[in-house]
Motif scaffolding. Structure first.
Motif, PDB file in Angstrom:
ATOM      1  N   GLN A 584      12.923  -2.777   3.966  1.00 31.06           N
ATOM      2  CA  GLN A 584      11.865  -3.576   2.137  1.00 31.06           C
ATOM      3  C   GLN A 584      12.373  -2.168   1.786  1.00 31.06           C
ATOM      4  N   LEU A 587      15.645  -2.352   0.934  1.00 35.55           N
ATOM      5  CA  LEU A 587      16.505  -3.879  -0.280  1.00 35.55           C
ATOM      6  C   LEU A 587      15.546  -2.960  -2.004  1.00 35.55           C
ATOM      7  N   GLN A 588      14.720  -2.314  -2.029  1.00 34.40           N
ATOM      8  CA  GLN A 588      13.669  -2.314  -3.474  1.00 34.40           C
ATOM      9  C   GLN A 588      14.815  -1.394  -4.000  1.00 34.40           C
ATOM     10  N   LEU A 591      17.923  -2.746  -5.057  1.00 36.15           N
ATOM     11  CA  LEU A 591      17.576  -4.020  -6.375  1.00 36.15           C
ATOM     12  C   LEU A 591      17.454  -3.178  -7.725  1.00 36.15           C
ATOM     13  N   VAL A 599      15.897  -9.277 -10.578  1.00 33.43           N
ATOM     14  CA  VAL A 599      16.583 -10.232 -10.229  1.00 33.43           C
ATOM     15  C   VAL A 599      15.510 -11.729  -9.960  1.00 33.43           C
ATOM     16  N   THR A 603      17.157 -15.428  -5.542  1.00 32.59           N
ATOM     17  CA  THR A 603      17.909 -14.456  -4.600  1.00 32.59           C
ATOM     18  C   THR A 603      17.503 -13.068  -4.222  1.00 32.59           C
ATOM     19  N   ARG A 604      15.797 -12.705  -4.308  1.00 34.95           N
ATOM     20  CA  ARG A 604      15.109 -11.754  -3.638  1.00 34.95           C
ATOM     21  C   ARG A 604      15.127 -12.388  -2.491  1.00 34.95           C
ATOM     22  N   GLN A 605      14.707 -13.651  -2.165  1.00 37.48           N
ATOM     23  CA  GLN A 605      14.341 -14.625  -0.744  1.00 37.48           C
ATOM     24  C   GLN A 605      15.445 -14.363   0.185  1.00 37.48           C
ATOM     25  N   GLU A 608      16.252 -10.568   1.607  1.00 39.04           N
ATOM     26  CA  GLU A 608      14.819 -10.977   2.182  1.00 39.04           C
ATOM     27  C   GLU A 608      14.741 -11.004   3.631  1.00 39.04           C
ATOM     28  N   VAL A 637      23.730  -6.584  -1.754  1.00 39.74           N
ATOM     29  CA  VAL A 637      23.069  -6.518  -3.237  1.00 39.74           C
ATOM     30  C   VAL A 637      24.398  -6.627  -4.412  1.00 39.74           C
ATOM     31  N   THR A 640      25.610 -10.288  -5.363  1.00 41.12           N
ATOM     32  CA  THR A 640      24.137 -11.280  -6.305  1.00 41.12           C
ATOM     33  C   THR A 640      24.923 -11.461  -7.323  1.00 41.12           C
TER      34      THR A 640
END
Length: 646
Positions: A584, A587-588, A591, A599, A603-605, A608, A637, A640
Motif C-alpha cells: 500500500q 503504491l502511494q 502515485l 489520480v 484508477t486507484r481502485q 489497489e 502506474v 494508467t
C-alpha cells in the motif's frame, strides 16, 4: 514391447522443469494482469475528458481543486483560477516540456511558476552545459553535410572510391559490423550489452540518423531548455522531411541543427524561408529539380553550342590543332559519340503546393491550382550545388522563370531569387497563415479542439508581432483557456512524448538511447521516418487503440523494471526502504512520484485490487509478503490513463 520411459529422476532436470513451470505461471499471471490493465486503459481513454465526471450527461466539470487562490509570487500574472498549485505546475511541465523529474515540482514551486515559464521562453538564459556534455558522444551532430558525405559515403560511391564492387563493399561493411559487435561482447557490462550491440551494428550511413535520433531523445529527457526541445519537435513535424528519401539522410543533421532549432522561437517568416532554402527540404519535395522549361531549353542549347564551338573537347573529342582554336564548326573527333543529352526538365509543383497547403495558408485560403503553378515558378532555380559532394543551397538564375508571376493576387517580377523570397514572405504574413499556425500551436499545447476564443487571441498576437512565435506562445500561456480544467490532462502523449516523460519520471540514467529510439518506433512513431509532408499527428485518435496501449504498457513495465538496455533505473532510492515490504505504501509512493498524487478514484481502485497479485508481492498466495515488486507496480502506474495524458 518397449517399456514405458521412467520419470526423470535427475534433480537438476526436475529443478529446471519446476523453474520453467514457475516462469510459465509468472508469464500467464502477468499476461492476465496486463490484459486487465489494458482493458481498463481502453475504458479510461474513452472518457470525454479528464476533468469531466464519468457518466455525466451534462458535461459538468468536476471541481478538482481545494483552493484556487494562488499567491502572486507563485503565479505572477498567469490567469490560473481553476487549478491547484500542484496541478498548475504539473500542467506546465507536461505541456511546455516533457514532464517532471523527481523534485521538479518542488523546484518550480520554490522558483515561482511564472519565473520558470519566462526562462523557458528565453532558453538562451538557461545553462544547458550538462546536456552538451552528453551530446559529445555523437560526433556526427557537429559535421556539415559535406563532411558526412565524406565520412559515410553512399555505397556505390564508397565502392568506386575503394576500387571494389558494390557487393564487395557491402561484405566489407558486414565484417566491420561483426568486428564492432565482437568488441562489445568482449567487454561484458550487464544491461548495457544489448544497447551497445545494437549501436555497434550501425555502420555506414545509418549511423547518422541513429545519432540524430538518440540526440533527440537525450535532448527531450535531459535538456533544461524544455520548451525549446518541444518546439523543435513541433516545427520538425510541421516542416517534415523523410530521412529515408535518397540523399536526405546526409542532409537531415544540418536541417535540424542549422534550420529548425535556431528559429524555433523566432519569427515564422525567417523559419519558413530557412526551411525553403534548406537542401533537405529542397531534395525531399524535389524543388531542387524545378526549372522553367523555356529557361532549361535555352540552357541546353547554350551548352550544346559551347560544346560545338570548342571542337567537342568537352564531349570526349580531341583538342584541335594549334592555330585552329576555337573551331566553331568542329564536331566530336576521334569517332567518339557526343555525350547523351540531359533529360528534359520542367516545373515541379510539389513544394509550391505543400508550402501553401501544409506550411502556411492552408487548404481553406481559397488559392487555386494556378496559384500553385505561379508559386512554383517563383521558386524555380532554388537548387542544391552538388547533392553528393557540396550540398549547399544554390540559386540558378539560368533556370529561373522570368516574367510576371501572380500568387493569390500578389505580383512578383524581380527576375531572380527575390521572387521566391518575397512570395514566401507574402505567405508568412497572410491572415490565413496567422490563423493556421495559431490553430496548430493551440491544438498541440491545449487540446485537440482548442477554444475558438483562444485561437483568435493568438492569431491577433501573430499579426501584431509580425509572426513572432514567442509572442504567440506568450499569448497562449497567459490565456485562461490554457489553465482551464478542460485543458488539464486533455492531450494524449505521442510515443516520443511518452518515452521522454517516462525516462524523466523514472530519473533514468541513459548512456545509450538507441533502445528508447527503437521503442518510439515500435509504438508507431519512428523518428525522422514519417513519409508524408504533414508529419506525425498529435491528435488522440492517432495513438489510442488496443495494440498501441498494450505496447505502451509493455514499455512502461520493461523500463520501470530496469530491463531497458542502455539505461539504469534505481526505484529503491526513489521509494525508500520502508516501501519495499508494504504494497500500500509502495503504491502511494508510486502515485506521488509519477502522478503527483493526482489520480482518478477508479484508477486507484483498479490498482489497489492488483496489490494482492503474487507478481506484485513476489510470493505465493499462502506466503507472507517478502518483497514488493516496485518495478511492476511502477509500470502499472506509468501505464494508467493519467500518465498517458499530458
Amino acid at each position: 514391447m518397449a517399456s514405458a520411459k521412467a520419470p526423470n529422476s535427475n534433480p537438476r532436470s526436475r529443478l529446471r522443469q519446476r523453474s520453467r513451470k514457475r516462469a510459465r505461471l509468472r508469464a500467464a499471471n502477468l499476461a492476465l494482469l496486463a490484459g486487465m490493465i489494458v482493458a481498463f486503459l481502453g475504458a479510461g481513454f474513452s472518457l470525454a475528458a479528464p476533468g469531466v465526471k464519468a457518466g455525466a450527461s451534462n458535461g459538468q466539470v468536476e471541481d478538482q481543486s481545494s483552493s484556487t487562490h494562488l499567491s502572486k509570487k507563485f503565479k505572477g500574472k498567469l490567469p490560473i483560477t481553476e487549478l491547484t498549485e500542484d496541478q498548475a505546475i504539473e500542467h506546465a511541465l507536461n505541456r511546455l516540456g516533457y514532464g517532471p523529474r523527481p523534485g521538479d515540482i518542488e523546484r518550480v514551486r520554490q522558483m515561482g511558476l511564472e519565473k520558470w515559464i519566462d526562462q523557458q521562453l528565453h532558453p538562451e538564459s538557461i545553462d544547458d552545459s550538462a546536456l552538451d556534455q552528453r551530446l559529445e558522444k555523437y560526433p556526427t551532430l557537429k559535421m556539415s553535410s559535406k563532411q558526412l558525405l565524406e565520412e559515410f559515403p553512399p555505397p556505390n560511391q564508397a565502392a568506386k572510391q575503394a576500387g571494389e564492387t558494390k557487393q564487395e563493399y557491402k561484405d566489407q561493411l558486414k565484417d566491420k559490423r561483426r568486428a564492432a559487435v565482437a568488441q562489445v561482447m568482449d567487454a561484458s557490462n550487464g544491461n548495457m550489452d544489448k544497447a551497445e550491440e545494437q549501436l555497434a551494428k550501425l555502420q555506414g550511413p545509418n549511423r547518422m540518423v541513429a545519432e540524430l535520433s538518440m540526440a533527440k531523445v537525450d535532448r527531450a529527457v535531459y535538456s533544461e531548455r524544455q520548451l525549446e526541445a518541444v518546439m523543435e519537435d513541433f516545427w520538425f513535424n510541421h516542416f517534415n522531411v523523410y530521412a529515408a528519401k535518397g540523399d536526405d539522410r546526409w542532409l537531415l543533421t544540418s536541417y535540424v541543427r542549422d534550420t529548425i532549432r535556431p528559429h524555433a522561437l523566432g519569427r515564422f517568416q525567417d523559419l519558413l524561408i530557412a526551411t525553403a532554402k534548406s537542401p533537405a527540404m529542397l531534395f525531399y519535395l524535389d524543388n531542387w529539380l524545378s526549372v522553367d522549361p523555356a529557361a532549361f531549353q535555352a540552357h541546353q542549347a547554350e551548352v550544346a553550342a559551347r560544346r560545338a564551338r570548342f571542337g567537342g573537347i568537352f564531349a570526349g573529342g580531341n583538342f584541335p590543332q594549334p592555330g585552329t582554336f576555337p573551331a566553331p564548326d568542329a564536331g566530336p573527333a576521334g569517332g567518339q559519340a557526343a555525350p547523351r543529352k540531359q533529360q528534359d526538365r520542367g516545373l515541379n509543383e510539389n513544394y509550391g503546393r505543400e508550402v501553401m497547403e501544409l506550411h502556411t495558408v492552408g487548404v481553406d485560403a481559397g488559392y487555386t491550382q494556378q496559384d500553385v503553378i505561379e508559386m512554383a515558378k517563383c521558386l524555380t532555380g532554388w537548387s542544391i550545388r552538388q547533392p553528393r559532394r557540396d550540398p549547399d543551397f544554390l540559386f540558378r538564375e539560368d533556370f529561373h522563370a522570368q516574367g510576371k508571376k501572380v500568387v493569390m493576387g500578389h505580383t512578383f517580377n524581380y527576375g531572380d531569387e527575390r521572387d521566391g523570397e518575397e512570395a514566401l514572405k507574402m505567405l508568412a504574413n497572410d491572415p490565413h497563415t496567422a490563423r493556421m499556425i495559431s490553430m496548430d500551436l493551440a491544438r498541440h499545447f491545449v487540446s485537440d479542439t482548442p477554444p475558438r476564443t483562444l485561437v483568435e487571441r493568438m492569431t491577433k498576437a501573430y499579426e501584431s508581432s509580425d509572426g513572432d512565435i514567442r509572442k504567440v506562445l506568450e499569448t497562449m500561456i497567459y490565456s485562461p483557456e490554457f489553465w482551464s480544467t478542460e485543458a488539464y490532462r486533455a492531450k494524449i502523449k505521442t510515443p516520443f512524448e511518452l518515452v521522454a516523460s517516462t525516462a524523466r519520471a523514472l530519473d533514468a540514467d541513459t548512456s545509450i538511447a538507441l533502445p528508447l529510439v527503437n521503442w518510439v518506433g515500435r509504438m508507431g512513431e519512428p523518428l525522422f521516418m514519417c513519409q508524408t509532408p504533414n508529419g506525425y499527428s498529435d491528435k488522440a485518435r492517432t495513438w489510442v487503440n488496443t495494440g498501441a496501449l498494450l505496447n505502451r504498457l509493455n514499455f512502461a513495465l520493461a523500463f520501470s523494471s530496469d530491463r531497458m538496455p542502455g539505461s539504469s533505473v534505481d526505484l529503491s532510492k526513489m521509494f525508500g526502504e520502508d516501501a519495499s515490504q508494504d504494497p500500500q505504501m509502495a503504491l502511494q509512493r508510486s502515485l506521488d512520484l509519477f502522478l503527483d498524487g493526482q489520480v482518478d478514484p477508479q484508477t486507484r481502485q483498479t490498482l489497489e485490487v492488483r496489490l494482492q497479485d503474487p507478481q506484485i508481492l513476489q510470493a505465493r498466495l499462502d506466503d507472507p509478503v517478502k518483497q514488493v515488486n516496485e518495478g511492476l507496480l511502477s509500470g502499472l502506474v506509468l501505464g494508467t490513463p493519467e500518465f498517458q495524458r499530458r
